[in-house]
Design a protein around this motif. Structure first.
Motif, PDB file in Angstrom:
ATOM      1  N   VAL A 140     -13.278   9.731  -0.212  1.00 57.60           N
ATOM      2  CA  VAL A 140     -11.995   9.423  -1.144  1.00 57.60           C
ATOM      3  C   VAL A 140     -11.529   9.979  -1.947  1.00 57.60           C
ATOM      4  O   VAL A 140     -10.166  10.262  -2.185  1.00 57.60           O
ATOM      5  CB  VAL A 140     -12.588   7.873  -1.718  1.00 57.60           C
ATOM      6  CG1 VAL A 140     -11.013   7.159  -2.589  1.00 57.60           C
ATOM      7  CG2 VAL A 140     -12.964   6.872  -0.732  1.00 57.60           C
ATOM      8  N   ILE A 193      -9.720  12.574  -0.704  1.00 55.16           N
ATOM      9  CA  ILE A 193      -8.318  12.286   0.404  1.00 55.16           C
ATOM     10  C   ILE A 193      -7.351  11.407  -0.608  1.00 55.16           C
ATOM     11  O   ILE A 193      -6.176  11.814  -0.247  1.00 55.16           O
ATOM     12  CB  ILE A 193      -8.192  10.893   1.390  1.00 55.16           C
ATOM     13  CG1 ILE A 193      -8.891   9.668   0.729  1.00 55.16           C
ATOM     14  CG2 ILE A 193      -9.385  11.821   2.846  1.00 55.16           C
ATOM     15  CD1 ILE A 193      -9.252   8.849   2.226  1.00 55.16           C
ATOM     16  N   ASN A 194      -7.738  11.370  -1.967  1.00 56.02           N
ATOM     17  CA  ASN A 194      -6.458  10.967  -3.419  1.00 56.02           C
ATOM     18  C   ASN A 194      -6.049  12.307  -3.741  1.00 56.02           C
ATOM     19  O   ASN A 194      -5.155  11.729  -4.349  1.00 56.02           O
ATOM     20  CB  ASN A 194      -7.666  10.764  -4.479  1.00 56.02           C
ATOM     21  CG  ASN A 194      -8.567   9.255  -4.440  1.00 56.02           C
ATOM     22  OD1 ASN A 194      -7.553   8.792  -3.570  1.00 56.02           O
ATOM     23  ND2 ASN A 194      -8.910   9.377  -5.209  1.00 56.02           N
ATOM     24  N   MET A 211      -2.934  13.659  -2.822  1.00 55.33           N
ATOM     25  CA  MET A 211      -1.738  13.708  -1.734  1.00 55.33           C
ATOM     26  C   MET A 211      -0.453  14.495  -1.820  1.00 55.33           C
ATOM     27  O   MET A 211       0.063  14.883  -1.032  1.00 55.33           O
ATOM     28  CB  MET A 211      -0.429  12.079  -2.197  1.00 55.33           C
ATOM     29  CG  MET A 211      -0.430  12.759  -4.043  1.00 55.33           C
ATOM     30  SD  MET A 211       0.906  10.854  -4.067  1.00 55.33           S
ATOM     31  CE  MET A 211       1.696  11.731  -5.873  1.00 55.33           C
ATOM     32  N   CYS A 226       1.102  16.889  -3.757  1.00 58.96           N
ATOM     33  CA  CYS A 226       2.670  17.027  -3.833  1.00 58.96           C
ATOM     34  C   CYS A 226       2.443  17.861  -4.952  1.00 58.96           C
ATOM     35  O   CYS A 226       3.582  18.316  -4.500  1.00 58.96           O
ATOM     36  CB  CYS A 226       2.246  15.566  -5.489  1.00 58.96           C
ATOM     37  SG  CYS A 226       0.874  16.064  -6.689  1.00 58.96           S
ATOM     38  N   MET A 271       1.602  19.338  -7.296  1.00 56.54           N
ATOM     39  CA  MET A 271       2.178  19.094  -9.327  1.00 56.54           C
ATOM     40  C   MET A 271       1.006  20.648  -9.521  1.00 56.54           C
ATOM     41  O   MET A 271       1.243  20.559 -10.640  1.00 56.54           O
ATOM     42  CB  MET A 271       2.018  17.728 -10.159  1.00 56.54           C
ATOM     43  CG  MET A 271       2.797  17.226  -8.927  1.00 56.54           C
ATOM     44  SD  MET A 271       4.760  17.346  -9.620  1.00 56.54           S
ATOM     45  CE  MET A 271       6.142  15.923  -8.928  1.00 56.54           C
ATOM     46  N   CYS A 296      -2.467  16.870 -12.552  1.00 60.09           N
ATOM     47  CA  CYS A 296      -2.496  16.141 -11.197  1.00 60.09           C
ATOM     48  C   CYS A 296      -2.464  14.117 -10.844  1.00 60.09           C
ATOM     49  O   CYS A 296      -2.955  13.772 -12.219  1.00 60.09           O
ATOM     50  CB  CYS A 296      -4.372  15.928 -10.605  1.00 60.09           C
ATOM     51  SG  CYS A 296      -4.214  14.604  -9.034  1.00 60.09           S
ATOM     52  N   PRO A 297      -0.855  14.131 -10.919  1.00 61.91           N
ATOM     53  CA  PRO A 297      -1.027  11.901 -10.451  1.00 61.91           C
ATOM     54  C   PRO A 297      -1.147  12.180 -10.224  1.00 61.91           C
ATOM     55  O   PRO A 297      -1.294  10.457 -10.855  1.00 61.91           O
ATOM     56  CB  PRO A 297       1.138  12.410 -10.314  1.00 61.91           C
ATOM     57  CG  PRO A 297       1.385  14.059  -9.958  1.00 61.91           C
ATOM     58  CD  PRO A 297      -0.249  15.421  -9.771  1.00 61.91           C
ATOM     59  N   CYS A 298      -2.754  11.905  -9.628  1.00 58.34           N
ATOM     60  CA  CYS A 298      -3.187  10.919  -9.265  1.00 58.34           C
ATOM     61  C   CYS A 298      -4.615  10.768  -9.581  1.00 58.34           C
ATOM     62  O   CYS A 298      -5.640  10.450  -8.937  1.00 58.34           O
ATOM     63  CB  CYS A 298      -3.634  10.527  -7.867  1.00 58.34           C
ATOM     64  SG  CYS A 298      -2.430  12.020  -6.767  1.00 58.34           S
ATOM     65  N   GLY A 299      -4.735  11.855 -11.153  1.00 58.38           N
ATOM     66  CA  GLY A 299      -6.514  11.949 -11.107  1.00 58.38           C
ATOM     67  C   GLY A 299      -7.368  12.674 -10.058  1.00 58.38           C
ATOM     68  O   GLY A 299      -8.364  12.324 -10.056  1.00 58.38           O
ATOM     69  N   GLY A 301      11.758  15.351  -9.215  1.00 54.65           N
ATOM     70  CA  GLY A 301      11.207  15.888  -9.666  1.00 54.65           C
ATOM     71  C   GLY A 301      10.104  16.535  -9.581  1.00 54.65           C
ATOM     72  O   GLY A 301       9.004  16.586 -10.387  1.00 54.65           O
ATOM     73  N   SER A 302       9.961  17.331  -7.963  1.00 53.30           N
ATOM     74  CA  SER A 302       9.256  18.247  -8.234  1.00 53.30           C
ATOM     75  C   SER A 302       9.291  19.206  -8.403  1.00 53.30           C
ATOM     76  O   SER A 302       8.744  20.920  -8.218  1.00 53.30           O
ATOM     77  CB  SER A 302       8.819  18.380  -6.604  1.00 53.30           C
ATOM     78  OG  SER A 302      10.261  18.735  -5.941  1.00 53.30           O
ATOM     79  N   LEU A 347       4.953   7.596 -10.671  1.00 55.88           N
ATOM     80  CA  LEU A 347       4.230   7.671  -9.734  1.00 55.88           C
ATOM     81  C   LEU A 347       2.924   7.270  -9.514  1.00 55.88           C
ATOM     82  O   LEU A 347       2.419   7.507  -8.548  1.00 55.88           O
ATOM     83  CB  LEU A 347       5.242   8.703  -8.668  1.00 55.88           C
ATOM     84  CG  LEU A 347       4.483   9.663  -7.392  1.00 55.88           C
ATOM     85  CD1 LEU A 347       4.672   8.012  -6.066  1.00 55.88           C
ATOM     86  CD2 LEU A 347       4.681  10.928  -7.209  1.00 55.88           C
ATOM     87  N   SER A 348       2.563   8.587 -10.349  1.00 54.10           N
ATOM     88  CA  SER A 348       1.262   8.985 -10.944  1.00 54.10           C
ATOM     89  C   SER A 348       0.416   7.299 -10.486  1.00 54.10           C
ATOM     90  O   SER A 348      -0.958   7.105 -10.283  1.00 54.10           O
ATOM     91  CB  SER A 348       0.401   9.049 -12.613  1.00 54.10           C
ATOM     92  OG  SER A 348       1.615  10.510 -12.025  1.00 54.10           O
ATOM     93  N   ALA A 401       0.346   6.050  -7.330  1.00 54.01           N
ATOM     94  CA  ALA A 401      -0.538   6.998  -7.024  1.00 54.01           C
ATOM     95  C   ALA A 401      -2.453   6.737  -6.954  1.00 54.01           C
ATOM     96  O   ALA A 401      -2.937   7.047  -5.838  1.00 54.01           O
ATOM     97  CB  ALA A 401       0.045   8.498  -6.764  1.00 54.01           C
ATOM     98  N   ARG A 402      -2.607   6.163  -7.758  1.00 45.40           N
ATOM     99  CA  ARG A 402      -3.822   5.772  -8.687  1.00 45.40           C
ATOM    100  C   ARG A 402      -4.543   4.920  -7.555  1.00 45.40           C
ATOM    101  O   ARG A 402      -5.702   4.600  -8.086  1.00 45.40           O
ATOM    102  CB  ARG A 402      -4.184   6.214  -9.538  1.00 45.40           C
ATOM    103  CG  ARG A 402      -4.235   7.502 -10.085  1.00 45.40           C
ATOM    104  CD  ARG A 402      -4.089   7.238 -11.943  1.00 45.40           C
ATOM    105  NE  ARG A 402      -3.321   9.056 -12.356  1.00 45.40           N
ATOM    106  CZ  ARG A 402      -4.255   9.759 -12.731  1.00 45.40           C
ATOM    107  NH1 ARG A 402      -5.674   9.105 -13.826  1.00 45.40           N
ATOM    108  NH2 ARG A 402      -3.546  11.284 -13.179  1.00 45.40           N
ATOM    109  N   PRO A 426      -5.570   5.110  -2.174  1.00 44.41           N
ATOM    110  CA  PRO A 426      -5.774   6.704  -1.770  1.00 44.41           C
ATOM    111  C   PRO A 426      -4.607   7.532  -1.407  1.00 44.41           C
ATOM    112  O   PRO A 426      -3.991   8.698  -1.967  1.00 44.41           O
ATOM    113  CB  PRO A 426      -6.836   7.270  -0.846  1.00 44.41           C
ATOM    114  CG  PRO A 426      -7.932   5.910  -0.780  1.00 44.41           C
ATOM    115  CD  PRO A 426      -6.689   4.847  -1.183  1.00 44.41           C
TER     116      PRO A 426
END
Lengths: 413, 457
Positions: A4, A7-8, A10, A12, A14, A70-73, B133-134, B326-327, B330-331, B334
């Motif tokens: 996981v 696959i977290n 994404m 992007c 960043m 990272c936006p999604c950690g 945003g990017s 978005l963050s 996104a968390r 997945p």
């Protein structure tokens, strides 16, 4: 490895502008996003562990700037390290790795004995002779590099000379355990003495157990997770047996590792309790800002601050060191461009990947010069080693000192 | 990909900039689009216009397909090569060639990072408004190819409002120069504007000249809570109707608010339907007047909380909720599918309501945030790529959302491009005649169809 976590990502992108190796190469394979993709493709069976594959993943400095961005950690640096640890567990340690990581690093007495000849080498004037004759040219490049980085060593490692208990000055407000990093003790003992002096002057009794061992960070660097666990267990038991309010360290690398003991030992209660007590010296001092301010005397210096990766990215400490520097009357603080970008030291990276390390370092040096500062302050021995050498050779040269040394200078000014 | 062809490419751009090892190919087989991946046959990183021209001529001669790629932040699969062709990576071409303070223009190489240009021109008191945003990693070439928008679109427009001149390498390697530094130019078709948002299908940009404007003197940031969605939406329409054009007018829905609060603890209430982030900029007197006007409109529409930032730091704090949207989303799961349906701004309320109903109908978690002032929303589906049933439902839901968008007079993509991700919705939007004209244009620029094939239509 937990799939996981992979696959977290994404994708992007960043992380890209924060990754030192991407900034140097503009190559996706040298980016955090690329490395996560590589590890994922390996796990999915689409890629094998080829020479190229290893070359790409090992280019990671593990500075974890990507994790901050990272936006999604996702922590790409940590994922790469975790992947390499798993591979190492399957393959086992080489004889040399076993010698260094198991037989040398966890034994402070042996480590100190091993570095004793270096002290002798410097003190007898042999170093000057060797350098002037260019004798190092005949040694392997890595050795020459290591020798060049070495500043003047203290007469004895701090662990041997420091008192086990340093009483508080004035009324005692608490007891802290001092975790003495190996490199701090062996090379930067003056900075660690300053740390102890600051703590005691603020009313803390400082306990420095002499039996403490290396935090295990070198094992992590060598992807020896079992060795790391051993270190974590030993130090947890040692410090938890004392009545301590906090465990303080002035080494960014140790602090980052100690705070993860709970994680490394799969959430064991004692290790978790230990980890929650760990503080970087700047965290403790920042809570004493009021008292400290009254004691500090003017220093008319132009100062900038480099964020060690293990302090900024791994521990999220950014404002405290700056606030502390700004407490000093008369100081002219100048923010460093890209202050939290790695300096290229990264454990043993500067020995293993000298070319990339130099590129990353040269960007840092240029940024330091843009500030016009006379002093660069930082708080991690790896950064101190790397930057002291590079900035002493810069034009004009810039002095590099530990945060606690600067504060001590002001205290005693 | 044949070795001899790879060798020919490496003779043009150099061996170190010709990548064909499986690891590199895997790393250039994606962009930011969820679910889509495909390994190219080879990756080249040319260093100048001349090299791009020679690569294109070689590829056209050999009938090999080429996909231009900037930093791979595309959200519609536009920078993925789906037919094992050449990925032409522009990141080495990253020089700002000129900032012309007399003509107020900047000329950059295609691989310059958007925020780098921002920094350089702002240091001279100038302003390049498009801020996708990017922007910290996207390239100017990519922004032009996708006609990127951003948070400041409402007042300042999007990329194509700023593109004045382009140097484009055509499929056959010829160099096409369009526009320039002149403000007025009606000589022939407006090829500049045609090339903007061509998604890499008409040519490869090598140099871009953009218009700059004076940097706004000051700005004011406001954060407003609304217990009812309709009132938030009406506020948006009434601010515009009151002839106030904020630089930024951003929206967060209830699901997004909850995720933001769980993640960032910025003190958002969990019992409101919507939050608006509003920023006005310009002359100090105008900014004061606009901010006062906005406050009275918000209060008239029963906002439950209105906060104006007193300092730059506080402004940053207020903007946090939007910045981390978005963050935060996104968390949660997945896989994050981020869309950019856009409707006339008067339709914001029914659109948000429809997205929420559709999410419920398909049992999905969709958070919506975005540029309310532009009618450009980002419904974001939080899912898991390992759950094929949920992914299927997500696509069905977005299918319905896009149909409704078209029915409201909106568009299927406001700023991400059609790429391959939205190809199937395009015919409904532009009709047969629209497609016919687009195909004709494509044929005129790229008769052999080698440039980014399979994208848009």
């Amino acid at each position: 490895m937990d799939f996981v976590k992979l696959i977290n990502c994404m994708r992007c992108g960043m992380c890209l502008p924060h990754c030192p190796t991407y900034k140097e190469t503009f190559l996706e394979t040298a980016s955090p996003r690329g490395r996560v993709a590589l590890v994922r493709k390996f796990q999915e069976g689409e890629l094998v562990e080829s020479e190229k594959f290893l070359e790409y993943v090992s280019l990671c400095l593990d500075c974890q700037a990507c994790a901050s961005a990272c936006p999604c950690g996702v922590n790409a640096g940590e994922l790469v390290a975790e992947f390499r640890c798993e591979r190492k567990q399957e393959q086992g340690l080489s004889t040399m790795e076993d010698l260094i990581l198991r037989k040398l690093v966890p034994h402070p007495d042996r480590l100190e004995a091993a570095t004793a000849p270096l002290r002798l080498y410097q003190r007898t004037g042999l170093q000057k002779v060797v350098r002037s004759l260019g004798l190092l040219k005949v040694f392997p490049a890595a050795l020459e590099r290591m020798e060049g980085l070495l500043p003047k060593l203290p007469e004895a490692p701090l662990r041997q000379t420091i008192n086990e208990v340093t009483p508080a000055v004035g009324e005692q407000k608490g007891t802290v355990g001092f975790f003495l990093g190996c490199v701090m003790s062996l090379i930067f003992s003056e900075a660690s003495l300053a740390t102890v002096e600051l703590l005691s002057s603020l009313g803390y009794k400082v306990v420095t157990p002499k039996d403490q061992k290396c935090c295990g960070a070198p094992n992590m660097l060598g992807h020896d997770i079992d060795g790391l666990k051993e270190a974590a267990r030993f130090n947890t038991d040692l410090f938890q047996s004392q009545q301590l309010d906090f465990v303080v360290t002035d080494c960014g690398g140790c602090g980052a590792e100690l705070k993860k003991y709970g994680h490394h030992l799969d959430g064991e209660a004692a290790a978790t309790a230990f980890s929650t007590k760990v503080r970087d010296i700047s965290e403790i001092l920042a809570t004493e800002a009021g008292t400290l301010k009254e004691k500090l005397k003017p220093l008319p210096l132009k100062v900038t601050y480099h964020d060690p990766c293990h302090i900024a990215h791994c521990q999220g400490i950014r404002s405290q060191p700056r606030a502390l520097i700004n407490l000093i009357p008369g100081i002219d603080f100048r923010e460093l461009p890209e202050a939290d970008a790695c300096c290229g030291s990264a454990g043993t990276y500067n020995i293993e990947k000298p070319e990339m390390s130099d590129r990353v370092l040269s960007r840092k040096v240029q940024n330091v010069q843009k500030t016009g500062a006379d002093y660069l302050v930082t708080s991690n021995p790896g950064c101190l080693l790397q930057l002291k050498k590079a900035l002493s050779e810069a034009n004009p040269p810039v002095k590099v000192i530990h945060l606690t040394e600067l504060l001590q200078m002001s205290l005693n000014a | 990909m044949e070795d001899s062809f790879i060798k020919a490419l490496s003779e043009i751009v150099g061996a170190q900039y010709t990548l064909s090892d499986p690891e590199s190919l895997a790393c250039y087989g994606y962009d930011s689009t969820p679910e889509l991946q495909s390994r190219p046959g080879v990756v080249v990183l040319p260093g100048n216009s001349e090299e791009i021209a020679r690569v294109m001529a070689l590829c056209e001669g050999a009938g090999v397909r080429v996909t231009p790629r900037g930093s791979g932040t595309n959200l519609s699969g536009g920078s993925i090569s789906f037919d094992s062709g050449v990925v032409l990576q522009t990141s080495r071409m990253n020089r700002i060639l000129e900032i012309d303070e007399e003509n107020l223009t900047a000329t950059v190489e295609t691989g310059v990072i958007t925020s780098t240009l921002h920094r350089e021109v702002e240091a001279k008191g100038l302003f390049y408004p498009p801020d996708p945003g990017s922007m910290n990693i996207s390239t100017m070439g990519g922004n032009v190819a996708e006609n990127s928008g951003g948070l400041r679109g409402l007042k300042y427009g999007v990329t194509d409002d700023y593109v004045m001149g382009l140097k484009t390498i055509l499929a056959n390697g010829e160099i096409l120069k369009t526009g320039g530094k002149v403000v007025k130019d009606v000589a022939g078709y407006n090829l500049n504007q045609l090339l903007v948002s061509s998604e890499g299908t008409l040519g490869v940009f090598s140099e871009i000249t953009v218009k700059l404007i004076p940097k706004p003197q000051t700005k004011k940031t406001m954060l407003v809570h609304f217990p009812q969605l309709e009132q938030a939406a009406l506020t948006v329409s009434h601010i515009i109707a009151a002839r106030i054009i904020p630089a930024t007018l951003e929206f967060l829905d209830r699901t997004t608010i909850k995720c933001v609060e769980d993640y960032a603890h910025v003190g958002l209430p969990l019992d409101v339907d919507a939050v608006l982030l509003i920023e006005v900029d310009g002359h100090p007197a105008q900014v004061e007047e606009d901010a006062a006007g906005i406050r009275s409109i918000c209060e008239r529409h029963h906002c439950s909380f209105f906060q104006t930032a007193a300092s730059t730091e506080e402004a940053l704090k207020l903007a946090t909720a939007r910045r981390v949207a978005l963050s935060a989303l996104a968390r949660v799961r997945p896989t994050t599918i981020l869309e950019d349906a856009t409707v006339p701004r008067s339709c914001i309320a029914p659109m948000v309501k429809l997205i929420q109903d559709t999410a419920k109908k398909y049992d999905l978690l969709i958070g919506t945030f975005g540029h309310a002032g532009d009618g450009n929303l980002h419904p974001t589906c939080l899912t898991d790529e390992r759950n094929p049933d949920e992914i299927k439902r997500a696509h069905q839901a977005f299918g319905e959302i896009f149909e409704a968008t078209i029915a409201m007079g909106g568009t299927i993509t406001g700023e991400h491009g059609v790429g391959v991700a939205k190809k199937k919705y395009l015919p409904k939007l532009v009709g047969e005649s629209g497609l016919k004209v687009m195909r004709g244009i494509k044929g005129a620029f790229d008769p052999r169809g080698i440039l980014n094939p399979g994208k848009i239509f």
